[in-house]
Write a protein that holds these residues in place. Sequence first.
Motif, PDB file in Angstrom:
ATOM      1  N   SER A  76       0.828  -1.205   0.000  1.00 54.51           N
ATOM      2  CA  SER A  76       0.000   0.000   0.000  1.00 54.51           C
ATOM      3  C   SER A  76       0.867   1.262   0.000  1.00 54.51           C
ATOM      4  CB  SER A  76      -0.919  -0.013   1.226  1.00 54.51           C
ATOM      5  OG  SER A  76      -1.675   1.153   1.309  1.00 54.51           O
ATOM      6  N   ALA A  77       1.972   1.230   0.723  1.00 52.84           N
ATOM      7  CA  ALA A  77       2.867   2.394   0.805  1.00 52.84           C
ATOM      8  C   ALA A  77       3.473   2.738  -0.542  1.00 52.84           C
ATOM      9  CB  ALA A  77       3.970   2.129   1.825  1.00 52.84           C
ATOM     10  N   LEU A  78       3.642   1.755  -1.389  1.00 54.10           N
ATOM     11  CA  LEU A  78       4.270   1.998  -2.692  1.00 54.10           C
ATOM     12  C   LEU A  78       3.445   2.909  -3.599  1.00 54.10           C
ATOM     13  CD1 LEU A  78       5.855  -1.483  -3.419  1.00 54.10           C
ATOM     14  CD2 LEU A  78       7.023   0.647  -2.823  1.00 54.10           C
ATOM     15  N   ARG A  79       2.168   3.091  -3.272  1.00 56.56           N
ATOM     16  CA  ARG A  79       1.348   3.994  -4.094  1.00 56.56           C
ATOM     17  C   ARG A  79       1.837   5.449  -3.986  1.00 56.56           C
ATOM     18  NH1 ARG A  79      -1.737   3.772   0.556  1.00 56.56           N
ATOM     19  NH2 ARG A  79      -2.859   5.672   1.111  1.00 56.56           N
ATOM     20  N   PHE A  80       2.632   5.744  -2.979  1.00 57.98           N
ATOM     21  CA  PHE A  80       3.206   7.091  -2.824  1.00 57.98           C
ATOM     22  C   PHE A  80       4.354   7.311  -3.808  1.00 57.98           C
ATOM     23  CE2 PHE A  80       0.837   6.736   1.025  1.00 57.98           C
ATOM     24  CZ  PHE A  80       0.484   8.028   1.362  1.00 57.98           C
TER      25      PHE A  80
END
Length: 155
Positions: A146-150
């Motif tokens: 989920s963090a990789l969407r940043f």
Amino acid sequence: MTAPAVLEATDARLYPARPILAASIAVFRDGRVLLAERVNPPAANCFSLPGGLVEPGETLEAAALRELMEETGVSARILGFNDHVEVLEPDPDGRIRRHFVVCSFVGEWLSGEGTTGPEARRILWADPLDVDHLATTPDLLRVLRSALRFFPARP
């Protein structure tokens, strides 16, 4: 009474009247994420994101950055809120022994290489999608994905 039982008997985080609020942060540097191997329960001996309890009067963001510095000696800039994780641990009788709600942020590394201490046994900068070979907290891979969407072009 053994030492662990003594510690458990005095741990105010056990059998809470309500969920306990915590914050964590996924800090990225050159495409890698900072992980810390936890010393204390819950999830002792597992790699996770640096984080800990929110203190009264402290914002979630401030708690995440404070815990990051205290645990690892790393500083970061918060990019945004990522996800939450609930840690629910029932005892053999079905009573809730531990219940934490962890608000997880994503951050960009500013300084510090990462140091060990009383809360972090080991520190490593890992590929966020290649943590299967590590003992990790249950939701770590989901939170990292989920963090990789940043980072639209994957860091």
